[in-house]
Design a protein around this motif. Sequence first.
Motif, PDB file in Angstrom:
ATOM      1  N   SER A   6     -64.715 -10.909  48.827  1.00 56.93           N
ATOM      2  CA  SER A   6     -66.232 -11.370  48.335  1.00 56.93           C
ATOM      3  C   SER A   6     -66.163 -13.120  48.324  1.00 56.93           C
ATOM      4  CB  SER A   6     -66.541 -10.966  46.927  1.00 56.93           C
ATOM      5  OG  SER A   6     -66.474  -9.767  46.739  1.00 56.93           O
ATOM      6  N   MET A   7     -65.315 -13.693  47.875  1.00 60.50           N
ATOM      7  CA  MET A   7     -65.301 -15.302  47.776  1.00 60.50           C
ATOM      8  C   MET A   7     -65.407 -15.699  49.292  1.00 60.50           C
ATOM      9  SD  MET A   7     -65.760 -17.531  45.819  1.00 60.50           S
ATOM     10  CE  MET A   7     -65.647 -19.390  45.810  1.00 60.50           C
ATOM     11  N   GLY A   8     -64.434 -15.171  50.017  1.00 61.44           N
ATOM     12  CA  GLY A   8     -64.413 -15.440  51.429  1.00 61.44           C
ATOM     13  C   GLY A   8     -65.880 -15.422  52.192  1.00 61.44           C
ATOM     14  N   VAL A   9     -66.440 -14.118  51.731  1.00 58.06           N
ATOM     15  CA  VAL A   9     -68.061 -13.716  52.340  1.00 58.06           C
ATOM     16  C   VAL A   9     -68.933 -14.976  51.785  1.00 58.06           C
ATOM     17  CG1 VAL A   9     -70.004 -12.249  52.353  1.00 58.06           C
ATOM     18  CG2 VAL A   9     -67.460 -11.399  52.439  1.00 58.06           C
ATOM     19  N   LEU A  10     -68.993 -15.426  50.692  1.00 53.31           N
ATOM     20  CA  LEU A  10     -69.718 -16.492  50.035  1.00 53.31           C
ATOM     21  C   LEU A  10     -69.382 -17.675  50.633  1.00 53.31           C
ATOM     22  CD1 LEU A  10     -69.779 -15.948  46.298  1.00 53.31           C
ATOM     23  CD2 LEU A  10     -71.541 -15.281  48.153  1.00 53.31           C
ATOM     24  N   GLU A  11     -68.183 -18.040  50.902  1.00 54.96           N
ATOM     25  CA  GLU A  11     -67.635 -19.343  51.494  1.00 54.96           C
ATOM     26  C   GLU A  11     -68.033 -19.410  53.045  1.00 54.96           C
ATOM     27  OE1 GLU A  11     -63.550 -19.636  50.637  1.00 54.96           O
ATOM     28  OE2 GLU A  11     -63.796 -20.754  48.643  1.00 54.96           O
ATOM     29  N   GLU A  12     -67.962 -18.318  53.745  1.00 62.11           N
ATOM     30  CA  GLU A  12     -68.378 -18.186  54.938  1.00 62.11           C
ATOM     31  C   GLU A  12     -70.091 -18.643  55.273  1.00 62.11           C
ATOM     32  OE1 GLU A  12     -68.131 -14.753  58.036  1.00 62.11           O
ATOM     33  OE2 GLU A  12     -66.128 -15.301  57.223  1.00 62.11           O
TER      34      GLU A  12
ATOM     35  N   LEU B  50     -69.727 -20.937  40.532  1.00 65.66           N
ATOM     36  CA  LEU B  50     -68.649 -20.159  40.449  1.00 65.66           C
ATOM     37  C   LEU B  50     -67.319 -21.151  39.900  1.00 65.66           C
ATOM     38  CD1 LEU B  50     -68.770 -17.721  43.372  1.00 65.66           C
ATOM     39  CD2 LEU B  50     -68.734 -17.138  41.151  1.00 65.66           C
ATOM     40  N   ARG B  51     -67.381 -22.320  40.554  1.00 70.96           N
ATOM     41  CA  ARG B  51     -66.260 -23.259  40.294  1.00 70.96           C
ATOM     42  C   ARG B  51     -66.396 -23.516  38.880  1.00 70.96           C
ATOM     43  NH1 ARG B  51     -67.035 -24.825  45.689  1.00 70.96           N
ATOM     44  NH2 ARG B  51     -68.570 -26.253  45.119  1.00 70.96           N
ATOM     45  N   GLU B  52     -67.772 -23.584  38.365  1.00 74.84           N
ATOM     46  CA  GLU B  52     -67.907 -24.041  36.998  1.00 74.84           C
ATOM     47  C   GLU B  52     -67.468 -22.880  36.031  1.00 74.84           C
ATOM     48  OE1 GLU B  52     -71.728 -25.202  36.183  1.00 74.84           O
ATOM     49  OE2 GLU B  52     -71.832 -26.785  37.666  1.00 74.84           O
ATOM     50  N   LEU B  53     -67.619 -21.867  36.295  1.00 78.17           N
ATOM     51  CA  LEU B  53     -67.571 -20.397  35.491  1.00 78.17           C
ATOM     52  C   LEU B  53     -66.087 -20.378  35.520  1.00 78.17           C
ATOM     53  CD1 LEU B  53     -68.359 -17.855  34.455  1.00 78.17           C
ATOM     54  CD2 LEU B  53     -68.201 -16.878  36.412  1.00 78.17           C
ATOM     55  N   ARG B  54     -65.290 -20.686  36.579  1.00 74.56           N
ATOM     56  CA  ARG B  54     -63.732 -20.711  36.618  1.00 74.56           C
ATOM     57  C   ARG B  54     -63.247 -21.696  35.570  1.00 74.56           C
ATOM     58  NH1 ARG B  54     -60.747 -20.508  42.346  1.00 74.56           N
ATOM     59  NH2 ARG B  54     -59.076 -19.174  41.594  1.00 74.56           N
ATOM     60  N   ALA B  55     -63.812 -22.780  35.489  1.00 78.33           N
ATOM     61  CA  ALA B  55     -63.384 -23.789  34.585  1.00 78.33           C
ATOM     62  C   ALA B  55     -63.682 -23.869  33.339  1.00 78.33           C
ATOM     63  CB  ALA B  55     -63.652 -25.265  35.371  1.00 78.33           C
TER      64      ALA B  55
ATOM     65  N   LEU C 161     -66.017  -9.943  41.658  1.00 83.43           N
ATOM     66  CA  LEU C 161     -65.803 -11.425  41.767  1.00 83.43           C
ATOM     67  C   LEU C 161     -65.904 -12.176  40.454  1.00 83.43           C
ATOM     68  CD1 LEU C 161     -65.472 -14.019  43.578  1.00 83.43           C
ATOM     69  CD2 LEU C 161     -68.071 -13.909  43.821  1.00 83.43           C
ATOM     70  N   LEU C 162     -67.193 -11.858  39.883  1.00 82.72           N
ATOM     71  CA  LEU C 162     -67.626 -12.609  38.618  1.00 82.72           C
ATOM     72  C   LEU C 162     -66.375 -12.238  37.423  1.00 82.72           C
ATOM     73  CD1 LEU C 162     -71.299 -12.150  38.270  1.00 82.72           C
ATOM     74  CD2 LEU C 162     -69.942 -14.245  38.919  1.00 82.72           C
ATOM     75  N   PHE C 163     -66.182 -11.028  37.065  1.00 85.22           N
ATOM     76  CA  PHE C 163     -64.999 -10.548  36.471  1.00 85.22           C
ATOM     77  C   PHE C 163     -63.758 -11.355  36.583  1.00 85.22           C
ATOM     78  CE2 PHE C 163     -61.348  -8.118  34.858  1.00 85.22           C
ATOM     79  CZ  PHE C 163     -61.731  -7.915  33.638  1.00 85.22           C
ATOM     80  N   THR C 164     -63.256 -11.398  37.972  1.00 88.52           N
ATOM     81  CA  THR C 164     -62.071 -12.212  38.247  1.00 88.52           C
ATOM     82  C   THR C 164     -62.123 -13.724  37.909  1.00 88.52           C
ATOM     83  OG1 THR C 164     -61.489 -10.608  39.800  1.00 88.52           O
ATOM     84  CG2 THR C 164     -60.354 -12.788  39.936  1.00 88.52           C
ATOM     85  N   TYR C 165     -63.247 -14.348  38.299  1.00 83.45           N
ATOM     86  CA  TYR C 165     -63.494 -15.654  37.872  1.00 83.45           C
ATOM     87  C   TYR C 165     -63.390 -16.069  36.559  1.00 83.45           C
ATOM     88  CZ  TYR C 165     -63.211 -17.726  42.656  1.00 83.45           C
ATOM     89  OH  TYR C 165     -62.896 -18.460  43.657  1.00 83.45           O
TER      90      TYR C 165
ATOM     91  N   GLY D  37     -72.351 -15.855  33.489  1.00 86.57           N
ATOM     92  CA  GLY D  37     -72.037 -15.162  34.619  1.00 86.57           C
ATOM     93  C   GLY D  37     -73.152 -14.070  35.234  1.00 86.57           C
ATOM     94  N   GLN D  38     -73.824 -13.472  34.000  1.00 85.39           N
ATOM     95  CA  GLN D  38     -74.853 -12.348  34.635  1.00 85.39           C
ATOM     96  C   GLN D  38     -75.705 -13.004  35.437  1.00 85.39           C
ATOM     97  OE1 GLN D  38     -75.770 -10.963  30.708  1.00 85.39           O
ATOM     98  NE2 GLN D  38     -74.120  -9.563  30.687  1.00 85.39           N
ATOM     99  N   GLN D  39     -76.064 -14.271  34.981  1.00 86.38           N
ATOM    100  CA  GLN D  39     -77.345 -14.981  35.722  1.00 86.38           C
ATOM    101  C   GLN D  39     -76.956 -15.253  37.062  1.00 86.38           C
ATOM    102  OE1 GLN D  39     -78.228 -18.543  33.111  1.00 86.38           O
ATOM    103  NE2 GLN D  39     -79.472 -17.335  31.960  1.00 86.38           N
ATOM    104  N   LEU D  40     -75.599 -15.745  37.329  1.00 86.71           N
ATOM    105  CA  LEU D  40     -74.938 -15.982  38.522  1.00 86.71           C
ATOM    106  C   LEU D  40     -74.929 -14.791  39.668  1.00 86.71           C
ATOM    107  CD1 LEU D  40     -73.764 -18.245  40.303  1.00 86.71           C
ATOM    108  CD2 LEU D  40     -71.551 -17.845  39.111  1.00 86.71           C
ATOM    109  N   GLY D  41     -74.742 -13.816  38.748  1.00 87.64           N
ATOM    110  CA  GLY D  41     -74.539 -12.353  39.526  1.00 87.64           C
ATOM    111  C   GLY D  41     -75.833 -11.974  40.061  1.00 87.64           C
TER     112      GLY D  41
END
Length: 122
Positions: free
Chosen positions: A10-16, A40-45, A78-82, A57-61
């Motif tokens: 999913s991250m690959g799809v978004l980056e593409e 997503l980078r902020e969520l991860r950090a 994606l959101l759960f993993t991040y 995360g919900q708003q981002l989703g």
Amino acid sequence: MEQALTAARSMGVLEEAGGREEREVPSDQDRPIAAILGSLRELRAMDSRDPGRTEYGQQLGLQIITLGLLSASDTGALLFTYSQQLSLGEALERFPHGRWLHFHEVRTDFVQAARSHLDGSP
């Protein structure tokens, strides 16, 4: 494991999509996918103990789904993993011996650098 693979795909799809957006849209203000990738980078950090993280995360989703970039299940994976990923510093703090491990790594690096210096090695 399956969820992590789905998240990576999913991250690959978004980056593409973000790459296409960057080539096609001249203004930074009109790049919603770039904004999502930044979020997503902020969520991860974020600190995993932050209670506001779930709402963020919900708003981002919702943004990802509204733009039609991913399915709801792929977005969820994606959101759960991040949101579950910890920074190295936070992970070290969670283990009782974490501070000792960090100290040991720094000490080892220092000793190696000192030996190289004394030996005249580059």
